[in-house]
Scaffold this active site. Structure first.
Site, PDB file in Angstrom:
ATOM      1  CG  HIS C  55      -2.053   0.908   1.205  1.00 58.74           C
ATOM      2  ND1 HIS C  55      -3.287   0.576   1.722  1.00 58.74           N
ATOM      3  CD2 HIS C  55      -2.182   2.164   0.719  1.00 58.74           C
ATOM      4  CE1 HIS C  55      -4.112   1.598   1.550  1.00 58.74           C
ATOM      5  NE2 HIS C  55      -3.466   2.570   0.953  1.00 58.74           N
ATOM      6  CG  HIS C  57      -1.287   6.529  -1.647  1.00 55.38           C
ATOM      7  ND1 HIS C  57      -2.412   6.325  -2.422  1.00 55.38           N
ATOM      8  CD2 HIS C  57      -1.594   6.015  -0.427  1.00 55.38           C
ATOM      9  CE1 HIS C  57      -3.361   5.740  -1.706  1.00 55.38           C
ATOM     10  NE2 HIS C  57      -2.887   5.528  -0.483  1.00 55.38           N
ATOM     11  NE  ARG C  59      -0.113  11.482  -2.702  1.00 57.07           N
ATOM     12  CZ  ARG C  59      -1.130  10.834  -2.135  1.00 57.07           C
ATOM     13  NH1 ARG C  59      -1.964  10.106  -2.867  1.00 57.07           N
ATOM     14  NH2 ARG C  59      -1.329  10.914  -0.833  1.00 57.07           N
ATOM     15  CG  ASP C 149      -6.425   3.201  -0.344  1.00 63.10           C
ATOM     16  OD1 ASP C 149      -7.066   2.864   0.652  1.00 63.10           O
ATOM     17  OD2 ASP C 149      -5.508   4.038  -0.318  1.00 63.10           O
ATOM     18  CG  HIS C 176     -10.453   3.166   1.982  1.00 63.34           C
ATOM     19  ND1 HIS C 176      -9.386   3.996   2.217  1.00 63.34           N
ATOM     20  CD2 HIS C 176     -11.516   3.746   2.612  1.00 63.34           C
ATOM     21  CE1 HIS C 176      -9.775   5.033   2.955  1.00 63.34           C
ATOM     22  NE2 HIS C 176     -11.071   4.902   3.207  1.00 63.34           N
ATOM     23  CG  HIS C 229      -6.009   1.634   5.496  1.00 58.16           C
ATOM     24  ND1 HIS C 229      -7.375   1.480   5.521  1.00 58.16           N
ATOM     25  CD2 HIS C 229      -5.722   2.325   4.365  1.00 58.16           C
ATOM     26  CE1 HIS C 229      -7.892   2.061   4.441  1.00 58.16           C
ATOM     27  NE2 HIS C 229      -6.911   2.572   3.725  1.00 58.16           N
ATOM     28  CG  ASN C 275      -9.927   8.040   5.522  1.00 54.40           C
ATOM     29  OD1 ASN C 275     -10.397   7.381   6.441  1.00 54.40           O
ATOM     30  ND2 ASN C 275     -10.568   8.257   4.397  1.00 54.40           N
ATOM     31  CG  ASP C 302      -2.474   4.578   3.623  1.00 51.51           C
ATOM     32  OD1 ASP C 302      -2.364   4.968   2.435  1.00 51.51           O
ATOM     33  OD2 ASP C 302      -3.459   4.834   4.334  1.00 51.51           O
ATOM     34  N   GLY C 321      -3.339  11.715   5.277  1.00 43.55           N
ATOM     35  CA  GLY C 321      -2.260  10.824   4.865  1.00 43.55           C
ATOM     36  C   GLY C 321      -0.936  11.219   5.452  1.00 43.55           C
TER      37      GLY C 321
END
Ligand SMILES: [Zn+2]
Lengths: 199, 306, 433
Positions: C55, C57, C59, C149, C176, C229, C275, C302, C321
């Site tokens: 998991h 990110h 971007r 997610d 999620h 998560h 979150n 995450d 985040g």
């Protein structure tokens, strides 16, 4: 902190006026006020101008001092005089240096001060800034006929063109000294102390 | 006092009492005067930074600052660079660069004044943040109760209405309990926050059971939009169960008072004849607000070094 | 290049030498030698299989100001990872074969970790209709994990179809879990603290209700389900129950949910806004216990980089985040290894073996992950100094963003070296590219 190993001596306090001295000085000021404010009258007419007078104490210790003075004047002249207090905190120009303080009472007689003779009462006259603040406050509260000043101790070092009309005791001091007035009403005892401030 | 007034939860009994005493002394000093102005904060600049419309709170702070001779700048976030996307931080730094000594901030986001306080050197006064706190409202409410009833210790205060979304309720819960009052929150269960059990208060779903024991009833504004999110079924039902009308007012003790932070929905949470009765302190609250805010500004700014 | 690692404690065992050659582990034993090999002194260091993040990110595409595949890959390598799953909520969304292949190619170019794209479950993450899951599975990126997610696949019928559909290519839906109707405007965990702070609450039930629903659906259709998560004690209970019934469910927990609690929100500093939100201490304890007993299968970061302007704001306006890649292993040391809840084999299992298995990266090929450190296996491993301690300085992170919730906090453990198929991506704690 870079501490010095040498022991620092205790601050030296000298009693300038004891309880009996304070009482005598207040009595003398009372007589002077009666004399000066009695108006044009001669003997037997001692209290004639006194209803015109308002004694306005500057807190903290000017307030009980004004009440005592009123009591002695009433005893000597047989006439009651009006008493008030004016808190000057919100009029000070040195708040930034001194920090905020709790406010104290501002109480004037119901008749107000317009056209009357206000005698400001304070414990110690020093720079004159408190008196200036009190004058500013009075200006917002009314328009007295005249304003006079009574202090228990004048220690000099004026920063403004202000002088007292009634002085209990003139005390030459250095700026490093501290003059402290204790009154029974606020401190449990009557005395005036001079302290050497050690740096 | 600390440098900022961010929340009533921050105030201990001594600080809170100092504010109320100072407000009382200011009221006394100004009573009966023609010139309602003091030179105390001459040369200081207070910025009202309002991200939400609240004319009454803004005017109250403005009057308070002006009566202490501060310069006042009203910065409404609507139609300004803020609505063009300038961040709160950039706005704050700009205002400070212009010489502001205190920022009075109203914001829809809970905690915005806390953020501001971390970015500026001057004082920050929370004039209402989201659903968090509105500390000067609580201070003026406490001041009003003390003037009317002569004390706060042991006074039983019922706060009625939308506690969940009310910053006024939160601030009053902390301040009034700090000052010794006994607070009971009254609302339908949907309008009490989960976690209310951890607050130092009682709570009840039954207004009629609480009224006879209350010295003060503080009625909160209820927004009709809440109905659409199923917090309650209808305005009529809310009003019937939780509205303060003349019949309910009759259940109050002889000395009990009725408060409302305004603006009121007459006929919804409070009936017109209750709002206008002798028990109502609603108009007094407005006047007391100026004195309390003067006290706060004096205590925060009076002695702070530049 | 050939590396000879001297004296590493594999999974915390006795010191041994490892010879890495041609991308594989050529030998493990005592007093190995190899002519021309670069020698790495691993005295006192623990060797673990390269970590696998389910998991992350990254971007890119869309928010290259916050992170790129390259900067995120570097952060991952520094954290000891050799593979990361790149979440689909990019701009454009990774909901087509074209986008997942783009991300996959960017990962290969960076060459620091294997970047494994996650495909969106629904078109545009909108939760309305399925994306072309099969096309993404068949693409060069070989997508096996699908997730919306950032958003929950809230529609139960759609979720059922997704669970069923991905069975065709052994995929898994990573949910999620957040019932959106219960979290409208939510800012932090709902409870005593949210009531006091005046921040709209995110009730635990909004997570638990979705997990409960999804395990029942997964059981009903005989599909694999992965839960992203997990953040509450109640969720751990539901997962424990589901696993006891034989439901094919796996779950992950983030480092921040293992260490931090909701009290961080008291500062109103949005660096702690995330979150699902940070929960209570009781939840943290339950998550640690759940990870220790295997109810929770994996630690997943995450890792969610955000540009300064998205965090230096009011709490409600800030984006949720936090960064995680570079401190994940340290947090696991702090919260599980040092308190004695997990041994080194356990760390390898929860951070490499099981996440690789969930993502189906654990096959026998040369590009597999989560394999044991034995001869013949791909040389994906890290060397950790468990005795080192350091204070986290966001300015020193390799991530392009600075939103680390651990700023100023002292944490144990330092990744000294990371090897991806025998190549050192990190040596002496420094990225090699
Ligand atoms: Zn998520």
């Amino acid at each position: 902190m870079a501490g010095s190993p040498a022991p620092v001596p205790e601050n030296q306090s000298t009693v300038l006026l004891g309880a009996a001295d304070v009482a005598r000085v207040v009595d003398r000021i009372a007589h002077q006020v009666i004399e000066k404010c009695a108006g044009g009258g001669g003997a037997g007419d001692e209290g004639a101008g006194l209803p015109d007078v308002v004694l306005v104490g500057i807190p903290t210790r000017g307030a009980p001092l004004a009440r005592r003075l009123a009591g002695r004047i009433a005893a000597f002249a047989g006439t009651a005089v009006d008493v008030g207090t004016v808190d000057i905190t919100l009029y000070r120009d040195d708040l930034r240096m001194r920090g905020v303080r709790a406010l104290e009472d501002t109480v004037l007689p119901p008749e107000g001060i317009d056209g009357r003779l206000v005698v400001l009462v304070d414990d110690v006259l020093f720079s004159g800034r408190s008196v200036r603040a009190a004058l500013d406050a009075l200006r917002d509260l009314g328009r007295p006929r005249a304003v006079q000043l009574a202090v228990l101790v004048d220690r000099g070092h004026r920063e403004l063109p202000i002088r007292a009309d009634y002085v209990g005791k003139n005390v030459p001091t250095s700026r490093a000294q501290k003059v402290r007035v204790h009154l029974a009403e606020t401190d449990g005892t009557d005395e005036v102390l001079v302290t050497e401030e050690r740096r | 006092m600390k440098r900022h007034l961010l929340e009533a939860a921050d105030l201990d009994r001594a600080d809170a009492t100092l504010v109320l005493d100072t407000a009382a002394q200011i009221d006394q000093a100004l009573a009966g005067r023609e010139v309602k102005k003091l030179p105390t904060l001459r040369g200081r600049t207070v910025v009202n930074l309002f991200y939400e419309d609240s004319t009454r709170t803004r005017i109250s702070f403005e009057l308070a600052a002006k009566r202490l001779s501060a310069d006042v700048i009203n910065f409404s976030a609507k139609g300004s660079s803020v609505s063009k996307g300038e961040s709160l931080k950039d706005t704050a730094l700009t205002l400070e660069a212009m010489g502001s000594d205190a920022i009075v901030v109203r914001h829809s986001a809970s905690g915005a004044p806390h953020r501001l306080a971390g970015w500026v050197r001057g004082s920050v006064v929370n004039a209402g943040d989201g659903t968090h706190e509105h500390p000067t409202q609580a201070l003026l409410d406490a001041y009003t109760i003390r003037r009317r009833l002569g004390r706060l210790d042991g006074v039983r205060v019922a706060i009625v209405g939308d506690v969940l979304h009310s910053r006024v309720a939160r601030s009053n819960v902390w301040l009034l309990t700090t000052l010794g009052a006994e607070v009971t929150l009254v609302a339908p269960p949907t309008l009490l926050p989960v976690g209310v059990g951890s607050w130092p208060v009682q709570f009840s779903y039954d207004l009629d059971a609480v009224l006879p024991k209350a010295d003060v009833v503080m009625v909160l504004r209820v927004q009709l939009e809440r109905m659409n999110a199923s917090f309650f079924p209808s305005a009529r039902e809310y009003s019937r169960r939780y509205g303060l009308d003349a019949v309910r007012m009759a259940a109050l003790g002889d000395e009990a008072i009725v408060m409302h932070p305004g603006p009121m929905n007459r006929g919804m949470e409070i009936a017109a004849d209750v709002a206008d009765s002798v028990r109502s302190t609603i108009v007094e609250q407005v006047g007391n607000g100026v004195s309390v805010r003067m006290a706060v500004l004096y205590l925060l700014l009076g002695g702070s070094p530049q | 290049m050939t590396h000879l690692i001297k004296g590493a404690r594999v999974l915390g065992g006795d010191p041994a030498d490892l010879l890495l050659e041609d991308g594989r582990i050529a030998a493990v034993g005592e007093r190995l030698s190899a002519a021309g090999a670069t020698v790495v002194d691993a005295d006192g260091l623990v060797a673990l299989p390269g970590l696998v993040d389910l998991h992350t990110h990254l971007r890119e595409p869309g928010r290259e100001d916050a992170e790129t595949v390259e900067t995120g890959s570097r952060a991952a390598a520094l954290g000891g990872f050799t593979a990361v799953h790149a979440m689909a909520n990019t701009d454009p969304v990774a909901d087509t074969a074209g986008v997942v292949e783009q991300v996959w190619r960017l990962g290969r170019q960076a060459g620091l970790v294997d970047v494994v794209p996650v495909g969106a479950v629904t078109v545009g993450l909108r939760g309305e209709r399925l994306a072309e899951l099969g096309a993404m599975a068949d693409s060069a990126a070989r997508v096996r994990v699908f997730s919306d997610d950032g958003h929950c696949v809230a529609d139960p019928a759609l979720m059922r179809r997704a669970l069923e559909y991905v069975k065709a290519f052994d995929g898994v839906v990573a949910q999620h879990a957040e019932e959106p109707r219960l979290t409208a405007g939510a800012q932090m965990n709902e409870g005593d603290l949210s009531a006091r702070l005046g921040l709209t609450g995110w009730p635990a039930a909004a997570e638990e209700a979705v997990i409960a629903r999804d395990v029942l659906l997964a059981e009903h259709v005989g599909a694999r389900l992965h839960v992203c998560h997990v953040s509450t004690a109640g969720s751990v209970e539901i997962l424990r129950w589901a696993k006891s019934r034989g439901v094919q469910v796996t779950a992950e927990v983030t480092p921040h949910h293992l260490l931090l609690t909701e009290t961080c929100a008291e500062s109103y500093d949005p660096v702690f806004k995330v979150n699902p939100p940070l929960r209570t201490d009781a939840d943290v304890q339950a998550l640690r216990a759940g990870l220790a007993d295997g109810t929770i299968d994996a630690v997943a970061t995450d890792h969610a980089p955000h540009a300064v302007e998205d965090k230096e704001s009011e709490w409600a306006q800030a984006r949720p985040g936090m960064l995680g890649l570079e401190q994940a292993l340290s947090v696991v040391l702090e919260t599980l290894v040092e308190p004695g809840l997990l041994d080194w084999a356990g760390v390898a299992d929860r951070m490499s073996v099981r996440p690789a298995a969930i993502g189906r990266l654990d096959g026998r090929g040369p590009r597999s992950h989560g394999r044991p450190l034995t001869p013949g296996e791909p040389a994906n491993l890290l060397l950790l100094d468990p005795a080192a301690r350091a204070v986290v300085d966001p300015a020193a992170l390799a991530s392009r963003s600075r939103n680390s919730p651990y700023a100023g906090r002292e944490l144990p453990g330092r990744v000294v070296a990371t090897f991806l198929r025998g190549e050192a991506t990190v040596l002496d704690g420094k990225a090699q590219k």
